[in-house]
Design a protein around this motif. Structure first.
Motif, PDB file in Angstrom:
ATOM      1  N   ASP A 178       0.821  -1.220   0.000  1.00  0.00           N
ATOM      2  CA  ASP A 178       0.000   0.000   0.000  1.00  0.00           C
ATOM      3  C   ASP A 178       0.852   1.265   0.000  1.00  0.00           C
ATOM      4  O   ASP A 178       0.663   2.151  -0.826  1.00  0.00           O
ATOM      5  CB  ASP A 178      -0.924   0.048   1.230  1.00  0.00           C
ATOM      6  N   ARG A 224      -0.897  -0.847  19.399  1.00  0.00           N
ATOM      7  CA  ARG A 224      -1.111  -0.221  18.090  1.00  0.00           C
ATOM      8  C   ARG A 224      -0.944   1.290  18.175  1.00  0.00           C
ATOM      9  O   ARG A 224      -0.297   1.910  17.339  1.00  0.00           O
ATOM     10  CB  ARG A 224      -2.535  -0.496  17.606  1.00  0.00           C
ATOM     11  N   ASP A 281      -9.274  -0.268   5.541  1.00  0.00           N
ATOM     12  CA  ASP A 281      -8.704   0.346   6.761  1.00  0.00           C
ATOM     13  C   ASP A 281      -9.645   1.424   7.271  1.00  0.00           C
ATOM     14  O   ASP A 281      -9.825   1.608   8.461  1.00  0.00           O
ATOM     15  CB  ASP A 281      -7.364   1.060   6.485  1.00  0.00           C
ATOM     16  N   GLU A 310     -12.807  -0.182   8.895  1.00  0.00           N
ATOM     17  CA  GLU A 310     -12.557  -0.951  10.117  1.00  0.00           C
ATOM     18  C   GLU A 310     -12.129  -0.066  11.271  1.00  0.00           C
ATOM     19  O   GLU A 310     -12.237  -0.444  12.419  1.00  0.00           O
ATOM     20  CB  GLU A 310     -11.518  -2.039   9.856  1.00  0.00           C
ATOM     21  N   HIS A 370      -6.554   0.992  12.866  1.00  0.00           N
ATOM     22  CA  HIS A 370      -5.479   0.715  11.927  1.00  0.00           C
ATOM     23  C   HIS A 370      -4.380   1.747  12.072  1.00  0.00           C
ATOM     24  O   HIS A 370      -4.632   2.912  12.310  1.00  0.00           O
ATOM     25  CB  HIS A 370      -6.023   0.661  10.499  1.00  0.00           C
ATOM     26  N   HIS A 371      -3.199   1.258  11.942  1.00  0.00           N
ATOM     27  CA  HIS A 371      -1.998   2.048  12.130  1.00  0.00           C
ATOM     28  C   HIS A 371      -2.036   3.363  11.367  1.00  0.00           C
ATOM     29  O   HIS A 371      -1.676   4.393  11.878  1.00  0.00           O
ATOM     30  CB  HIS A 371      -0.827   1.199  11.638  1.00  0.00           C
ATOM     31  N   ASN A 372      -2.509   3.279  10.115  1.00  0.00           N
ATOM     32  CA  ASN A 372      -2.435   4.481   9.304  1.00  0.00           C
ATOM     33  C   ASN A 372      -3.708   5.316   9.390  1.00  0.00           C
ATOM     34  O   ASN A 372      -3.894   6.219   8.636  1.00  0.00           O
ATOM     35  CB  ASN A 372      -2.125   4.139   7.844  1.00  0.00           C
ATOM     36  N   PRO A 417      -0.121  -8.404   1.973  1.00  0.00           N
ATOM     37  CA  PRO A 417      -0.380  -7.265   2.854  1.00  0.00           C
ATOM     38  C   PRO A 417       0.358  -7.433   4.179  1.00  0.00           C
ATOM     39  O   PRO A 417       0.479  -8.548   4.680  1.00  0.00           O
ATOM     40  CB  PRO A 417      -1.885  -7.330   3.095  1.00  0.00           C
ATOM     41  N   PHE A 418       0.840  -6.327   4.681  1.00  0.00           N
ATOM     42  CA  PHE A 418       1.564  -6.358   5.951  1.00  0.00           C
ATOM     43  C   PHE A 418       1.052  -5.191   6.780  1.00  0.00           C
ATOM     44  O   PHE A 418       1.004  -4.065   6.296  1.00  0.00           O
ATOM     45  CB  PHE A 418       3.058  -6.221   5.671  1.00  0.00           C
ATOM     46  N   PRO A 419       0.623  -5.432   7.997  1.00  0.00           N
ATOM     47  CA  PRO A 419       0.018  -4.335   8.770  1.00  0.00           C
ATOM     48  C   PRO A 419       1.038  -3.257   9.125  1.00  0.00           C
ATOM     49  O   PRO A 419       2.222  -3.561   9.312  1.00  0.00           O
ATOM     50  CB  PRO A 419      -0.484  -5.032  10.035  1.00  0.00           C
ATOM     51  N   PRO A 421       1.660  -1.743  11.939  1.00  0.00           N
ATOM     52  CA  PRO A 421       2.433  -2.005  13.157  1.00  0.00           C
ATOM     53  C   PRO A 421       3.311  -3.258  13.051  1.00  0.00           C
ATOM     54  O   PRO A 421       3.939  -3.654  14.030  1.00  0.00           O
ATOM     55  CB  PRO A 421       1.355  -2.207  14.233  1.00  0.00           C
ATOM     56  N   ARG A 461       1.732  -9.225  15.638  1.00  0.00           N
ATOM     57  CA  ARG A 461       1.749 -10.693  15.489  1.00  0.00           C
ATOM     58  C   ARG A 461       2.483 -11.360  16.650  1.00  0.00           C
ATOM     59  O   ARG A 461       2.690 -12.563  16.656  1.00  0.00           O
ATOM     60  CB  ARG A 461       2.390 -11.070  14.151  1.00  0.00           C
ATOM     61  N   ALA A 499      -9.993  -8.598   2.130  1.00  0.00           N
ATOM     62  CA  ALA A 499      -9.693  -8.548   3.568  1.00  0.00           C
ATOM     63  C   ALA A 499     -10.909  -8.259   4.446  1.00  0.00           C
ATOM     64  O   ALA A 499     -10.804  -8.298   5.657  1.00  0.00           O
ATOM     65  CB  ALA A 499      -8.568  -7.561   3.904  1.00  0.00           C
ATOM     66  N   LYS A 519     -12.857 -15.261   8.757  1.00  0.00           N
ATOM     67  CA  LYS A 519     -13.208 -13.894   9.172  1.00  0.00           C
ATOM     68  C   LYS A 519     -14.520 -13.499   8.512  1.00  0.00           C
ATOM     69  O   LYS A 519     -14.553 -13.486   7.286  1.00  0.00           O
ATOM     70  CB  LYS A 519     -12.120 -12.917   8.751  1.00  0.00           C
ATOM     71  N   THR A 523     -10.406 -12.241  13.030  1.00  0.00           N
ATOM     72  CA  THR A 523      -9.842 -11.283  12.090  1.00  0.00           C
ATOM     73  C   THR A 523      -8.654 -12.000  11.459  1.00  0.00           C
ATOM     74  O   THR A 523      -8.316 -13.120  11.859  1.00  0.00           O
ATOM     75  CB  THR A 523      -9.383  -9.986  12.786  1.00  0.00           C
ATOM     76  N   GLU A 526      -5.406 -10.884  11.287  1.00  0.00           N
ATOM     77  CA  GLU A 526      -4.287 -10.774  12.218  1.00  0.00           C
ATOM     78  C   GLU A 526      -4.689 -11.301  13.589  1.00  0.00           C
ATOM     79  O   GLU A 526      -5.845 -11.176  13.987  1.00  0.00           O
ATOM     80  CB  GLU A 526      -3.860  -9.306  12.366  1.00  0.00           C
TER      81      GLU A 526
HETATM   82  P1  XMP Z   1      -7.741  -7.900  10.031  1.00  0.00           P
HETATM   83  O1  XMP Z   1      -6.785  -8.451  11.026  1.00  0.00           O
HETATM   84  O2  XMP Z   1      -8.475  -6.705  10.526  1.00  0.00           O
HETATM   85  O3  XMP Z   1      -6.869  -7.381   8.830  1.00  0.00           O
HETATM   86  O4  XMP Z   1      -8.676  -8.940   9.473  1.00  0.00           O
HETATM   87  C1  XMP Z   1      -7.385  -7.010   7.593  1.00  0.00           C
HETATM   88  C2  XMP Z   1      -6.219  -6.685   6.695  1.00  0.00           C
HETATM   89  O5  XMP Z   1      -5.616  -5.460   7.090  1.00  0.00           O
HETATM   90  C3  XMP Z   1      -4.258  -5.665   7.407  1.00  0.00           C
HETATM   91  N1  XMP Z   1      -3.985  -4.812   8.555  1.00  0.00           N
HETATM   92  C4  XMP Z   1      -3.458  -3.596   8.473  1.00  0.00           C
HETATM   93  N2  XMP Z   1      -3.016  -2.887   7.419  1.00  0.00           N
HETATM   94  N3  XMP Z   1      -2.414  -1.137   8.867  1.00  0.00           N
HETATM   95  C5  XMP Z   1      -2.494  -1.670   7.621  1.00  0.00           C
HETATM   96  O6  XMP Z   1      -2.073  -1.013   6.668  1.00  0.00           O
HETATM   97  C6  XMP Z   1      -2.836  -1.785   9.972  1.00  0.00           C
HETATM   98  O7  XMP Z   1      -2.767  -1.294  11.087  1.00  0.00           O
HETATM   99  C7  XMP Z   1      -3.384  -3.082   9.766  1.00  0.00           C
HETATM  100  N4  XMP Z   1      -3.897  -4.005  10.593  1.00  0.00           N
HETATM  101  C8  XMP Z   1      -4.273  -5.057   9.831  1.00  0.00           C
HETATM  102  C9  XMP Z   1      -4.143  -7.131   7.717  1.00  0.00           C
HETATM  103  O8  XMP Z   1      -2.809  -7.586   7.533  1.00  0.00           O
HETATM  104  C10 XMP Z   1      -5.123  -7.720   6.747  1.00  0.00           C
HETATM  105  O9  XMP Z   1      -4.595  -7.813   5.452  1.00  0.00           O
END
Ligand code: XMP
Length: 541
Positions: free
Chosen positions: A258, A327, A359, A362, A374-376, A418-420, A422, A427, A496, A533, A537, A539
């Motif tokens: 992203d 977070r 994001d 959620e 979400h982090h961002n 995808p990688f979150p 944080p 994890r 997602a 999910k 979720t 993660e």
């Molecule tokens: P969850 O765990 O909510 O994740 O089912 C959905 C998707 O979002 C990614 N993810 C994030 N991406 N910032 C991001 O940019 C975040 O803080 C964050 N938290 C979760 C997660 O890896 C999955 O693809």
């Protein structure tokens, strides 16, 4: 979507809180445009996305738009979204009925379908138990539908989420399909150019939904299907230039697709006015830091500041175990480190973020509860003194990949899972320490490597390792061990928002497990997470 009070609909109400016009991209003159009227559905963006998938440009507009305003926009078609209310409750959103006389093709979905019936003289009522989830819709014998062509099966599975139903269609309309709880599940008047479906063609659980939307747009509304991701890039570039002007922007690269695509897109728009800052939080995947620097500085020619901040993050995370606190701590420190790194680009007033649509919803809106911050989005501190540039805010992940590909980013980045934001911080359950990160990096690298060897990398949305905060007894080489388990999490998904656990072949799982136990010190057990999910979720936190 509508649900009576008291019926829990976990997704209902995740709509745009402001009710303001949210544009999918800058308006480009002369392009057939579809207006998606938002009645408070969480699916309005999903509808817009399906319209894009049919290669047609769309914009989301509030239901308060007047017929005059619609006429002034000259849309090729209008789609009414679902919504969480019943048409009968006070304050239920309606639309200027003048819209029905414009001759613009209209497709009503769920609440939209009920509203059309109510406003044009049909009858909408409760009566039944409603229908939620997979439902069979069947063509009504002796009728000919212009929407459900013969290419579609006479009986099809669709996704329903409604309490009320259209009990009588308005004069001049004919019902062409029914389900058990919706006698007029599809009804239409080709003469008036109005079509209505009680079910949700926009969700993945309606297998023939995209065909229906495409049929409506291409055949019934006459859209030519020429809009592409290239057009999206063009209009985004124009919008970014207009926003940033001759200012300077900085962008945080996280290592994920992203932020990489956001950076490349903004670089396309403003070139050397953009500086990327790569904050190595110490929470990245194995070797990820070097790869990011190599790709962006060397290959893309983007100016890049590399900050090694692992120590600061570990210090901040000491003793922090509660997931939301973790977070927020990571998100805040990330921004602080960023601000410190501004040295060379002190005048940067804009911050580029790779925020995606999932994001945004959620992280909660005025109507929706926070699932996680979400982090961002939610992790940003209040005193942030940047103006945000978020060019991917209305896109879903696979669309972001298409944009990245179109921008010429290498497959290795575009197809990165995808990688979150944080990172490995979410994890690792419980306190995050350098040792635990090192353990998880090794285990995670094995999971991803074995997946690649098995040729499953692209069909699996995400596969990674999780390190829980427990230790268990095992036995290795006749010795008792007391070590950490590693959880393998692998899911398939489209966007997602929903996900299923991936059916990875047993032999691949076995290789992953035995390699992890043999190669990663301190780990004596491996488990595979088989939760979809919802209710889980993707993660662990
Ligand atoms: P969850 O765990 O909510 O994740 O089912 C959905 C998707 O979002 C990614 N993810 C994030 N991406 N910032 C991001 O940019 C975040 O803080 C964050 N938290 C979760 C997660 O890896 C999955 O693809």
């Amino acid at each position: 979507m509508n649900a009576p009070d008291g019926i829990t609909d976990e997704l209902a109400g995740l709509g745009d809180p402001s009710g303001a016009v949210r544009e999918s991209a800058a308006v480009v003159a002369g392009r057939p445009t579809v207006l998606v009227v938002d009645f408070g559905a969480q699916y309005a963006q999903l509808i817009a996305r399906r319209v894009r998938e049919a290669n047609v440009y769309s914009e989301i507009v509030p239901h308060t738009i007047t017929a005059e305003q619609v006429a002034a926009r000259g849309p090729a078609a209008v789609i009414f979204s679902g919504g969480p209310k019943s048409v009968h409750v006070e304050g239920a959103p309606a639309i200027d009925p003048g819209i029905y006389d414009l001759g613009v093709p209209i497709l009503g979905i769920c609440y939209g379908a009920q509203l059309i019936a109510q406003q044009l003289g049909g009858r909408v009522g409760g009566g039944g138990a409603g229908e939620y989830g997979r439902t069979v819709v069947e063509r009504i014998d002796g009728t000919r539908s212009t929407l459900l062509t013969d290419d579609l099966p006479a009986k099809q599975t669709v996704w329903m989420s409604h309490f009320d139903a259209v009990l009588e269609v308005p004069d001049g309309f004919v019902a062409t399909a029914a389900s058990e709880g919706a006698p007029n599940a599809v009804y239409e008047s080709p003469e008036r150019r109005i079509w209505a479906v009680q079910y949700h063609p926009e969700v993945a659980h309606t297998p023939h939904g995209q065909e229906l939307i495409t049929r409506f747009l291409h055949e019934l509304a006459g859209c030519d299907g020429s809009w592409t991701m290239g057009n999206f890039i063009e209009s985004s570039v124009a919008a970014i230039r207009a926003q940033v002007g001759d200012g300077r922007a900085i962008c945080g690269l996280s290592g994920g697709v992203d932020s990489a695509v956001a950076a490349a897109l903004v670089h396309r728009a403003i070139g050397s006015q953009l500086t990327c800052v790569f904050v190595d939080t110490g929470l990245m995947r194995k070797h990820e830091g070097d790869q990011v620097v190599e790709t962006f500085r060397r290959h893309q020619g983007i100016e890049l500041i590399h900050v090694r901040a692992g120590d600061r993050f570990f210090e901040r995370l000491a003793g922090v175990t509660e997931p939301e606190e973790k977070r927020k701590a990571i998100g805040e420190l990330f921004i602080r480190v960023f601000e410190d790194a501004r040295g060379g680009v002190e005048d940067a007033a804009f911050l580029v973020q790779g925020t995606l649509y999932p994001d945004v919803i959620e992280s909660g809106t005025a109507h929706a509860s926070t699932i996680k911050s979400h982090h961002n989005v939610g992790g940003l501190p209040d005193d942030l003194d940047f103006e945000l540039v978020e060019p991917l805010r209305l896109l879903f992940k696979d669309e972001v990949r298409a944009v990245g590909h179109e921008l010429g980013l290498p497959d290795e980045i575009v197809w990165r899972q995808p990688f979150p934001g944080p990172g490995l911080g979410v994890r690792i359950i419980g306190e995050v320490t350098p040792d635990k990160v090192a353990t998880l990096q090794e285990a995670d690298a094995i999971v991803r490597e074995e997946l690649r060897i098995a040729g499953l990398e692209r069909e699996i949305w995400q596969a990674f390792a999780v390190l829980p905060d427990i230790r268990t007894v095992g036995v290795m080489g006749d010795e008792r061990t007391y070590g950490y388990p590693v959880i393998i999490r692998a899911v398939t998904s489209e966007d997602a928002m929903t996900a299923d656990w991936a059916r990875i072949p047993y032999d691949v799982l076995e290789t992953m497990a035995s390699r992890i136990i043999n190669e990663v010190p301190g780990v004596n057990r491996v488990a595979y997470d088989i939760t979809s999910k919802p209710p889980g979720t993707i993660e662990w936190e």
